[in-house]
Design a protein around this motif. Sequence first.
Motif, PDB file in Angstrom:
ATOM      1  N   ILE A 105       9.708   4.620   4.482  1.00 19.52           N
ATOM      2  CA  ILE A 105       8.638   3.651   5.004  1.00 19.52           C
ATOM      3  C   ILE A 105       8.242   2.442   4.111  1.00 19.52           C
ATOM      4  O   ILE A 105       8.262   2.474   3.099  1.00 19.52           O
ATOM      5  CB  ILE A 105       7.443   4.672   5.179  1.00 19.52           C
ATOM      6  CG1 ILE A 105       7.666   5.564   6.028  1.00 19.52           C
ATOM      7  CG2 ILE A 105       6.370   3.674   5.632  1.00 19.52           C
ATOM      8  CD1 ILE A 105       6.733   6.612   6.217  1.00 19.52           C
ATOM      9  N   SER A 106       8.353   1.284   4.702  1.00 21.96           N
ATOM     10  CA  SER A 106       7.958   0.161   4.027  1.00 21.96           C
ATOM     11  C   SER A 106       7.253  -0.779   4.814  1.00 21.96           C
ATOM     12  O   SER A 106       6.986  -0.642   6.092  1.00 21.96           O
ATOM     13  CB  SER A 106       9.246  -0.496   3.414  1.00 21.96           C
ATOM     14  OG  SER A 106      10.061  -0.948   4.516  1.00 21.96           O
ATOM     15  N   GLY A 107       6.934  -1.836   4.240  1.00 18.40           N
ATOM     16  CA  GLY A 107       6.192  -3.051   5.019  1.00 18.40           C
ATOM     17  C   GLY A 107       4.896  -2.802   5.726  1.00 18.40           C
ATOM     18  O   GLY A 107       3.985  -1.881   4.904  1.00 18.40           O
ATOM     19  N   LEU A 139       4.634   7.129  -3.666  1.00 18.55           N
ATOM     20  CA  LEU A 139       5.961   6.616  -4.058  1.00 18.55           C
ATOM     21  C   LEU A 139       7.207   7.175  -3.647  1.00 18.55           C
ATOM     22  O   LEU A 139       7.843   6.439  -2.930  1.00 18.55           O
ATOM     23  CB  LEU A 139       6.011   5.931  -5.483  1.00 18.55           C
ATOM     24  CG  LEU A 139       7.147   5.125  -5.924  1.00 18.55           C
ATOM     25  CD1 LEU A 139       7.295   3.783  -4.912  1.00 18.55           C
ATOM     26  CD2 LEU A 139       7.312   4.595  -7.262  1.00 18.55           C
ATOM     27  N   ARG A 140       7.342   8.373  -4.215  1.00 17.62           N
ATOM     28  CA  ARG A 140       8.484   9.171  -3.796  1.00 17.62           C
ATOM     29  C   ARG A 140       8.645   9.561  -2.350  1.00 17.62           C
ATOM     30  O   ARG A 140       9.552   9.734  -1.622  1.00 17.62           O
ATOM     31  CB  ARG A 140       8.431  10.367  -4.657  1.00 17.62           C
ATOM     32  CG  ARG A 140       9.015  10.114  -6.090  1.00 17.62           C
ATOM     33  CD  ARG A 140       9.151  11.274  -7.042  1.00 17.62           C
ATOM     34  NE  ARG A 140       9.226  11.002  -8.367  1.00 17.62           N
ATOM     35  CZ  ARG A 140      10.459  10.900  -9.020  1.00 17.62           C
ATOM     36  NH1 ARG A 140      11.384  10.797  -8.120  1.00 17.62           N
ATOM     37  NH2 ARG A 140      10.644  10.688 -10.113  1.00 17.62           N
ATOM     38  N   LEU A 141       7.296   9.848  -1.745  1.00 13.65           N
ATOM     39  CA  LEU A 141       7.372  10.200  -0.520  1.00 13.65           C
ATOM     40  C   LEU A 141       7.709   8.970   0.283  1.00 13.65           C
ATOM     41  O   LEU A 141       8.727   9.171   1.802  1.00 13.65           O
ATOM     42  CB  LEU A 141       5.772  10.612  -0.054  1.00 13.65           C
ATOM     43  CG  LEU A 141       5.557  10.676   1.541  1.00 13.65           C
ATOM     44  CD1 LEU A 141       6.357  11.896   1.921  1.00 13.65           C
ATOM     45  CD2 LEU A 141       3.929  10.956   1.908  1.00 13.65           C
ATOM     46  N   TRP A 191       1.528   0.062   5.019  1.00 12.55           N
ATOM     47  CA  TRP A 191       0.425  -0.162   4.571  1.00 12.55           C
ATOM     48  C   TRP A 191      -0.478   0.805   5.960  1.00 12.55           C
ATOM     49  O   TRP A 191      -1.335   1.299   5.499  1.00 12.55           O
ATOM     50  CB  TRP A 191       0.300  -1.631   4.995  1.00 12.55           C
ATOM     51  CG  TRP A 191      -1.180  -2.084   5.008  1.00 12.55           C
ATOM     52  CD1 TRP A 191      -1.660  -2.428   6.113  1.00 12.55           C
ATOM     53  CD2 TRP A 191      -2.137  -2.041   3.920  1.00 12.55           C
ATOM     54  NE1 TRP A 191      -3.007  -2.764   5.956  1.00 12.55           N
ATOM     55  CE2 TRP A 191      -3.466  -2.336   4.646  1.00 12.55           C
ATOM     56  CE3 TRP A 191      -2.213  -1.694   2.765  1.00 12.55           C
ATOM     57  CZ2 TRP A 191      -4.679  -2.712   4.157  1.00 12.55           C
ATOM     58  CZ3 TRP A 191      -3.365  -1.813   1.975  1.00 12.55           C
ATOM     59  CH2 TRP A 191      -4.551  -2.267   2.425  1.00 12.55           C
ATOM     60  N   ARG A 192       0.022   0.767   7.002  1.00 11.35           N
ATOM     61  CA  ARG A 192      -0.897   1.526   8.132  1.00 11.35           C
ATOM     62  C   ARG A 192      -0.971   2.952   8.095  1.00 11.35           C
ATOM     63  O   ARG A 192      -1.864   3.356   8.214  1.00 11.35           O
ATOM     64  CB  ARG A 192      -0.386   1.025   9.554  1.00 11.35           C
ATOM     65  CG  ARG A 192      -0.945   1.323  10.690  1.00 11.35           C
ATOM     66  CD  ARG A 192      -0.670   0.807  11.981  1.00 11.35           C
ATOM     67  NE  ARG A 192       0.898   1.378  12.301  1.00 11.35           N
ATOM     68  CZ  ARG A 192       1.158   2.529  12.768  1.00 11.35           C
ATOM     69  NH1 ARG A 192       0.412   3.212  13.151  1.00 11.35           N
ATOM     70  NH2 ARG A 192       2.608   2.722  13.085  1.00 11.35           N
ATOM     71  N   LEU A 193      -0.019   3.455   7.749  1.00 10.15           N
ATOM     72  CA  LEU A 193       0.280   4.978   7.629  1.00 10.15           C
ATOM     73  C   LEU A 193       0.073   5.700   6.170  1.00 10.15           C
ATOM     74  O   LEU A 193      -0.620   6.499   6.362  1.00 10.15           O
ATOM     75  CB  LEU A 193       1.772   5.461   7.924  1.00 10.15           C
ATOM     76  CG  LEU A 193       2.043   4.897   9.503  1.00 10.15           C
ATOM     77  CD1 LEU A 193       3.544   5.345   9.885  1.00 10.15           C
ATOM     78  CD2 LEU A 193       1.026   5.584  10.594  1.00 10.15           C
ATOM     79  N   ILE A 194       0.212   4.891   5.085  1.00 13.31           N
ATOM     80  CA  ILE A 194       0.103   5.485   3.848  1.00 13.31           C
ATOM     81  C   ILE A 194      -1.021   4.843   3.042  1.00 13.31           C
ATOM     82  O   ILE A 194      -1.821   5.459   2.732  1.00 13.31           O
ATOM     83  CB  ILE A 194       1.292   5.547   2.946  1.00 13.31           C
ATOM     84  CG1 ILE A 194       2.565   6.273   4.043  1.00 13.31           C
ATOM     85  CG2 ILE A 194       1.425   6.074   1.647  1.00 13.31           C
ATOM     86  CD1 ILE A 194       2.361   7.335   4.249  1.00 13.31           C
ATOM     87  N   ASP A 195      -1.050   3.394   2.918  1.00 14.25           N
ATOM     88  CA  ASP A 195      -1.656   2.740   1.912  1.00 14.25           C
ATOM     89  C   ASP A 195      -3.130   2.844   2.505  1.00 14.25           C
ATOM     90  O   ASP A 195      -4.006   3.064   1.833  1.00 14.25           O
ATOM     91  CB  ASP A 195      -1.119   1.488   1.711  1.00 14.25           C
ATOM     92  CG  ASP A 195       0.069   1.408   1.021  1.00 14.25           C
ATOM     93  OD1 ASP A 195       0.469   2.318   0.235  1.00 14.25           O
ATOM     94  OD2 ASP A 195       0.861   0.301   0.868  1.00 14.25           O
TER      95      ASP A 195
END
Length: 537
Positions: free
Chosen positions: A446-448, A438-440, A452-456
């Motif tokens: 980064i959002s949207g 979350l903090r990163l 999702w593609r890079l983090i989630d």
Amino acid sequence: MTRRQRIISIAGGAFGLVSVLAFIGLSVFALLATTGLRGAVAFDAYTLAILRFTLWQAGLSTLLSLLFALPVARALARQRHFVGRRWLIRLMALPMGLPVLIGALGLIGIWGRNGMINDLLALLGKQQPVNIYGLSGILLAHVFFNMPLAVRLLLAGLERQPPEYWRIAASLGMTRMSIFRLIEWPALRGLLPGIAGLIFMLCATSFTLVLTLGGGPGATTLEVAIYQALRFDFDPPKAVALASLQLVITALLLAVLTLMPPPEDGAMTDERPIRRMDGEGTTARLCDGVVLALSAGFLLAPLLDILVAGLKSDLVKLVLEPAVGRALATSFAIAIPAALVCLVLSWLFITARATLQSLRHKTMLSRLLFRLIGATSSLVLLVPAIVLATGWFLGLRQFGDTAPFAAPIVVAINAIMALPFTMRVLAPAMAVHRHRTLRLCESLGISGFAKWRLIDWPGLKRPFLMALSFAMALSLGDLGAVALFGSDKLITLPWLLYSRMGSYRTTDADGLALLLGLVCLLLTILGTAGGQSEEKS
């Protein structure tokens, strides 16, 4: 999260909640509106007899499952270092992911009239064979599926005891009975009510096992009676009465279940170096070894029978048969969208709950929405699949032929029924991932879809694949909704398997059972392969 992101997250959860509640509510409304309340309260002696049998077999199944699970769990807890312990614990998880119809067929192969047990009894001179059908077969099947679940939950409770307890017990020279009374029983006592309530709920709402092994009107539960009232008798008032009674029973069971602490399955995660002196003697090891060998044989024998009987059938001819190909294609055409819908709903619910929990100023509406979303996974247990299917079947029948709506309804029912399991897999993983990233994400902006593609997705790929494979396996092995909506245009692999069993084409049934089992096993392997390769890299 920005205000816009919070609104989207909460709106997504609210949309999913409204969709699930609307689907269930319309089914219940159609159920009661079809014949009015008169049909719901007109209980006769036959209905009450079915109710008594439903509760009686569920109570006996729960008692037997716990009685057999206790010595197995204690033996596993004492013998922590024997070769194959990890695989035996994994074997205890196998019946929980096995399609019920396959397990029933394997039990028939071992305990049926021409099974291995009766062959051994005949060699010993016993003339009267063991009868797999009726109450005895239902109890045997429920123990096969629920005893391993109880073992894992009880074992998790025993392994949460501090290691100092066992060292003190050894230094004091406590007997095995004293250890059980003073150390093990206090750990198990708080778990037993919750485990018993869960198993009782599963047995009281059992459909496929009772349909396969029931053996006539004297061994029929409410869910099977609902199916028979619509499929064979076509008596909507009777089906409504039975379905309404089933709703009342499941509501009471669920209310009791919520009052009990939910047991946690942590048997595979606890690998602390604990030494149990009470399990090191020759007599103790011999007794525990016998218990574990008998439990392993009880679980492995039906699975091996399915494998051997399936290999004896003409698998090549069976796979090339057009009816089998169509049934397999139909099963996947239902399982894939059902699993995807289930995953989307789980994602929406878990994300919305996390957003609602993080709000600084919580309103009454946000608290209500948080509780409703959290209760959704339990709500689907309130309305079993056969009751949902009955409501939609009776409601859609008012508009004519139900065949065009059958597949979407079955997809929706399978998706909703898998929700409790997928949310249990995804919720802890998403909570840990959110805490770590979350903090990163906030610092990098980064959002949207980029988030999702890079983090989630890299962080949640493994639990998502596990949840997807599990939801697909549940849908592929389902017989509840398909049994009511099944027709010449909607034949799944389990329905084809059940039909071949009913027409005494046992060789084909054995081959189809092996094929269905291999498909579900392959899904499980694919669901965990991504995580394993990721861990190695």
